[in-house]
Each structure stands twice: as C-alpha cells, then as structure tokens.
Design a protein around this motif. Sequence first.
Motif, PDB file in Angstrom:
ATOM      1  N   LYS A 143       7.843   4.850 -20.964  1.00  0.00           N
ATOM      2  CA  LYS A 143       6.389   4.707 -20.808  1.00  0.00           C
ATOM      3  C   LYS A 143       6.014   4.159 -19.426  1.00  0.00           C
ATOM      4  O   LYS A 143       5.152   4.726 -18.741  1.00  0.00           O
ATOM      5  N   THR A 144       6.650   3.072 -19.037  1.00  0.00           N
ATOM      6  CA  THR A 144       6.323   2.480 -17.732  1.00  0.00           C
ATOM      7  C   THR A 144       6.721   3.428 -16.607  1.00  0.00           C
ATOM      8  O   THR A 144       6.012   3.544 -15.603  1.00  0.00           O
ATOM      9  N   THR A 145       7.835   4.125 -16.781  1.00  0.00           N
ATOM     10  CA  THR A 145       8.253   5.088 -15.747  1.00  0.00           C
ATOM     11  C   THR A 145       7.182   6.162 -15.563  1.00  0.00           C
ATOM     12  O   THR A 145       6.873   6.552 -14.424  1.00  0.00           O
ATOM     13  N   PHE A 204      -0.004  -3.504 -14.418  1.00  0.00           N
ATOM     14  CA  PHE A 204       1.441  -3.592 -14.593  1.00  0.00           C
ATOM     15  C   PHE A 204       1.784  -4.394 -15.839  1.00  0.00           C
ATOM     16  O   PHE A 204       1.071  -5.332 -16.201  1.00  0.00           O
ATOM     17  N   GLN A 205       2.890  -3.997 -16.458  1.00  0.00           N
ATOM     18  CA  GLN A 205       3.366  -4.689 -17.654  1.00  0.00           C
ATOM     19  C   GLN A 205       3.601  -6.174 -17.330  1.00  0.00           C
ATOM     20  O   GLN A 205       3.239  -7.048 -18.096  1.00  0.00           O
ATOM     21  N   ASN A 206       4.199  -6.425 -16.163  1.00  0.00           N
ATOM     22  CA  ASN A 206       4.328  -7.794 -15.676  1.00  0.00           C
ATOM     23  C   ASN A 206       3.210  -8.017 -14.673  1.00  0.00           C
ATOM     24  O   ASN A 206       3.092  -7.280 -13.696  1.00  0.00           O
ATOM     25  N   LEU A 216      -3.346   1.335 -18.556  1.00  0.00           N
ATOM     26  CA  LEU A 216      -3.045  -0.063 -18.920  1.00  0.00           C
ATOM     27  C   LEU A 216      -1.657  -0.124 -19.540  1.00  0.00           C
ATOM     28  O   LEU A 216      -1.402   0.499 -20.572  1.00  0.00           O
ATOM     29  N   ASP A 217      -0.763  -0.889 -18.902  1.00  0.00           N
ATOM     30  CA  ASP A 217       0.615  -0.987 -19.399  1.00  0.00           C
ATOM     31  C   ASP A 217       0.766  -2.236 -20.265  1.00  0.00           C
ATOM     32  O   ASP A 217       0.856  -3.342 -19.756  1.00  0.00           O
ATOM     33  N   GLU A 218       0.787  -2.047 -21.573  1.00  0.00           N
ATOM     34  CA  GLU A 218       0.923  -3.131 -22.553  1.00  0.00           C
ATOM     35  C   GLU A 218      -0.070  -4.269 -22.292  1.00  0.00           C
ATOM     36  O   GLU A 218       0.341  -5.419 -22.090  1.00  0.00           O
ATOM     37  N   PRO A 219      -1.366  -3.943 -22.324  1.00  0.00           N
ATOM     38  CA  PRO A 219      -2.376  -4.956 -21.988  1.00  0.00           C
ATOM     39  C   PRO A 219      -2.384  -6.151 -22.936  1.00  0.00           C
ATOM     40  O   PRO A 219      -2.781  -7.238 -22.537  1.00  0.00           O
TER      41      PRO A 219
END
Length: 259
Positions: A44-46, A86-88, A177-180
């Motif tokens: 997913k993030t990729t 970003f997730q982080n 949105l990555d894992e908001p």
Amino acid sequence: MPEPILKVTDLWKSFGGLTAVNDYYLELPLGMIYGLIGPNGAGKTTIFNLLSGVLKPNRGRIVFNQIDITQFRPDQITRVGLTRTFQNLRLFPSLSVEMNLKIANHIHLYYSFVSSLSNLPGFFHSEREMQKKVDTMLDIFGLTQYKDELATNLPYGLQRKLDIARALMTDPKVVLLDEPSAGMNTGESEDLARLILQIKEKFRLTLVIVEHRMPFVMGLAGIVQVLDYGSVIAQGTPEEIQNNPQVIEAYLGTGDTIA
Ligand SMILES: Nc1ncnc2c1ncn2[C@@H]1O[C@H](COP(=O)(O)OP(=O)(O)O)[C@@H](O)[C@H]1O
Ligand SMILES: [Mg+2]
C-alpha cells in the motif's frame, strides 16, 4: 462515465528480487473516497510512493487530470494537485503548529513571490491570503489554541491532524492518506472520520485512504480495493468486500482486524 481524475495502469515496482507492486491499476472517480486496504506488507505505501513520485515504477503509467505524471518529481506532482501524507509523520517537530502550515504553503508563495518582484502589492495580497488559509486550517482542525505550540508537544492525535492540514495547504484536488488513524483510539478515529468527510465537502476533494485495519475505511469509502502481495485481489463496495472469501482469507492469521 466521466474520465477518472487519476488513472493508473499496469504499475510494477520491485526491490531487488521482491516484487512489491505488480500490475496495479486504479480508476479514481472525481469526488470519491476510495479505500485501499490489505495486510501489512501488501504494498500500500509503495503504491502511494509511486503515485506521489517518491519512487519511480519499473513500468506502468500514472495519469492525473489527463496529464501523464509517471516521470514527474514529487514537487511537480504536488503542484498539479496531487498530495499525500506519510504513514510516519513528517512534521517539523521544533517549529510551531502555525509555522508547519506556512512552510507547507511555501511552493505556492514562492511562485507568487517571483511574480511579485514587479508587483509588490500582489505579494502582500498573497501573504494575507496565506494567513487566511492558515487560520481556516487551524479552525477546521481544532488547532487554533495550539497554533504557537511546537508540533512535537501536541498530543499524537493532533499531530496526525496537523499533518493532514499541512497537505491541504497546497490546494490539492486529490489527497492520499496513509493510515491516517494509526495510533489513535476509537474515539479519536471516529472524530477523524467525521473531519475527513467535512474537509472533503469543503475543499471538494477526492481521497484515497490506506488502512490495514478495515473498520475505519469501511465507514468512509465508496469503493474499496484490496491488495495482497502487491496485487489487487478484490474491488467493490464495502459490503461486497466484507463478504468476499478471498479477502477474508488474505486477512486470516495476520492479526489485522477485518470488521
Ligand atoms: N524502499 C524499499 N526497499 C526495499 N523493500 C521495500 C521498500 N519499501 C517497501 N519494501 C517492501 O515492499 C513490501 C511492501 O511494503 P509496503 O508498501 O510498505 O507495504 P504496506 O504499506 O502495505 O504495509 C514489503 O515487503 C516491504 O518490505
Ligand atoms: Mg504502509
């Protein structure tokens, strides 16, 4: 069917021997909230890294608003109206909440600054505009009372909100949105879901939301796509997805929640 705002075809990415994304596709309708789910490590993030220009695909094509952005740099992609979180978190921890928002606006201000060398009133106008935009974001995200706090001193849930507010400072049409809701408790994540609906209406956004936990995205998304080992294994309404045996299978034993 109108042309999708974002159209991705035949997207591949490998890291050495590992194929993290294979034959990924997406047709994102304007104005939709689209969910992208899948167990940890599914890719997913990729995919977000590819769509936002952080990584270049081995093959495939990404068309945003009828512009081929496959080879664009991240800043060029932001400028055409596609942005991501970003997730982080990537806040500036030792700057104030307000400064974090102003810096995000920088690319826009920079261009108006250059054009303002022959037009100073225009520059001051855009600076006023920026302050107005900052104040609007602080208000919507419930951050006004924290505007002078250092970002690092905010409770974690508010840091995540600030990160989304920052993304909106660039006037995007599409936001990824990555894992908001990562790291939030149930109350905080319900509050965030309401906020996402509110900003979608106010700024006429199209959103893609990545989650590995399903409930959050199931309440928000019109269409959900499920990724496993870099491939799309299912796509449909939240109801269709929740009852899809292949999806349940992919989640079994991962420790991730399906519903
Ligand atoms: N920069 C990278 N270099 C090498 N491998 C990577 C890199 N980024 C991601 N991967 C690998 O690609 C796979 C997909 O990762 P990721 O996209 O982060 O998954 P997800 O976001 O769905 O949890 C994982 O196996 C991960 O270890
Ligand atoms: Mg991820």
